[in-house]
Write an enzyme that holds these catalytic residues in place. Sequence first.
Site, PDB file in Angstrom:
ATOM      1  N   HIS A  20      -4.514   0.713  10.835  1.00 34.12           N
ATOM      2  CA  HIS A  20      -5.791   0.015  11.009  1.00 34.12           C
ATOM      3  C   HIS A  20      -6.217   0.209  12.468  1.00 34.12           C
ATOM      4  O   HIS A  20      -6.719  -0.703  13.115  1.00 34.12           O
ATOM      5  CB  HIS A  20      -5.638  -1.471  10.665  1.00 34.12           C
ATOM      6  CG  HIS A  20      -5.010  -1.717   9.323  1.00 34.12           C
ATOM      7  ND1 HIS A  20      -4.251  -2.827   9.042  1.00 34.12           N
ATOM      8  CD2 HIS A  20      -5.019  -0.980   8.184  1.00 34.12           C
ATOM      9  CE1 HIS A  20      -3.813  -2.758   7.781  1.00 34.12           C
ATOM     10  NE2 HIS A  20      -4.269  -1.643   7.242  1.00 34.12           N
ATOM     11  N   HIS A  47     -11.520  -0.642   6.662  1.00 37.16           N
ATOM     12  CA  HIS A  47     -10.076  -0.846   6.517  1.00 37.16           C
ATOM     13  C   HIS A  47      -9.281  -0.094   7.600  1.00 37.16           C
ATOM     14  O   HIS A  47      -8.615  -0.722   8.407  1.00 37.16           O
ATOM     15  CB  HIS A  47      -9.687  -0.392   5.104  1.00 37.16           C
ATOM     16  CG  HIS A  47      -8.233  -0.492   4.768  1.00 37.16           C
ATOM     17  ND1 HIS A  47      -7.750  -0.268   3.499  1.00 37.16           N
ATOM     18  CD2 HIS A  47      -7.145  -0.764   5.525  1.00 37.16           C
ATOM     19  CE1 HIS A  47      -6.428  -0.423   3.493  1.00 37.16           C
ATOM     20  NE2 HIS A  47      -6.038  -0.717   4.712  1.00 37.16           N
ATOM     21  N   HIS A  69      -0.372   5.421   7.755  1.00 37.27           N
ATOM     22  CA  HIS A  69      -1.528   4.598   7.399  1.00 37.27           C
ATOM     23  C   HIS A  69      -1.683   3.532   8.472  1.00 37.27           C
ATOM     24  O   HIS A  69      -0.736   2.797   8.754  1.00 37.27           O
ATOM     25  CB  HIS A  69      -1.358   3.947   6.032  1.00 37.27           C
ATOM     26  CG  HIS A  69      -2.386   2.883   5.801  1.00 37.27           C
ATOM     27  ND1 HIS A  69      -3.742   3.165   5.810  1.00 37.27           N
ATOM     28  CD2 HIS A  69      -2.281   1.553   5.597  1.00 37.27           C
ATOM     29  CE1 HIS A  69      -4.410   2.036   5.624  1.00 37.27           C
ATOM     30  NE2 HIS A  69      -3.550   1.044   5.487  1.00 37.27           N
ATOM     31  N   GLU A 118       0.806  -1.226   0.000  1.00 42.31           N
ATOM     32  CA  GLU A 118       0.000   0.000   0.000  1.00 42.31           C
ATOM     33  C   GLU A 118       0.843   1.282   0.000  1.00 42.31           C
ATOM     34  O   GLU A 118       0.374   2.328   0.433  1.00 42.31           O
ATOM     35  CB  GLU A 118      -0.942   0.009   1.207  1.00 42.31           C
ATOM     36  CG  GLU A 118      -1.983  -1.087   1.159  1.00 42.31           C
ATOM     37  CD  GLU A 118      -3.092  -0.819   2.151  1.00 42.31           C
ATOM     38  OE1 GLU A 118      -4.178  -0.402   1.723  1.00 42.31           O
ATOM     39  OE2 GLU A 118      -2.867  -1.030   3.359  1.00 42.31           O
TER      40      GLU A 118
END
Length: 251
Positions: free
Chosen positions: A107, A177, A105, A86
């Site tokens: 989760h 996500h 980024h 990603e």
Amino acid sequence: MTTHDSTPTEQDKEALLEDLVDANHILFNEGVLDAFGHVSIRHPDDPERFLLARNMAPGLVTGGDILTFELDGTPVDADGRKVYLERFIHGEIYRARPDVMAVVHSHSPSVVPFSAVKSAPLRPMCHMSGFLGEGAPIFEIREAAGHATDLLIRDCGLGASLADSLGDHNVVLMRGHGATVTAPTLKQVVYRAIYVEVNARLQADALRLGPVDYLTADEASSAMETTEGQVERPWQLWKQRARQARTASTS
Ligand code: MN
């Protein structure tokens, strides 16, 4: 060798690289990243590149694991080492937002529910999370790529769609996500990634009690200015805690 004030010295760059390694460990230690998720900075010498670890758990990253990437996600010095699937999240946000110098980024577990319940938008409910402004938009991957993806940002096109959803905000949620957090410095992005998780937890708690009075847009921006001027204070604490945790786990 003389340098201009705006040009980072070799010493500045070494310190920044060390901070990026610490940022990986802090975000793991504070429960924002687990074995997944990543943190990057824009390259201090070249705004068309960024620095991000190779494909590995953030808690284990060392200086030798930090790689350089082009904005299109092409690794410059990977030497065959595996890279994050990603990475396009980072490159496309740096391309779309010249003001952004660091990206996380995650989760982040308390944040994910707000990505999937569109009737409960994530909004700043305390002064520590003024960076949420009027709330975080949600990126819906179905609009960009249909109903059968694995929800990952696997190419530049999806990265650009995510950057579109982010717009001028500091945080974008990704349905089912996680979240992507941006800032003008590495220490601020770490602060925001930690406090977006805190805000989500507090907001979910508050919503159980009754209707929530959120910060107004002006309150959010004043609070952001105050708290983020002091980002060095939590950074030192988080860094020491992460370093102690690593020492304890290897002794
Ligand atoms: Mn992800």
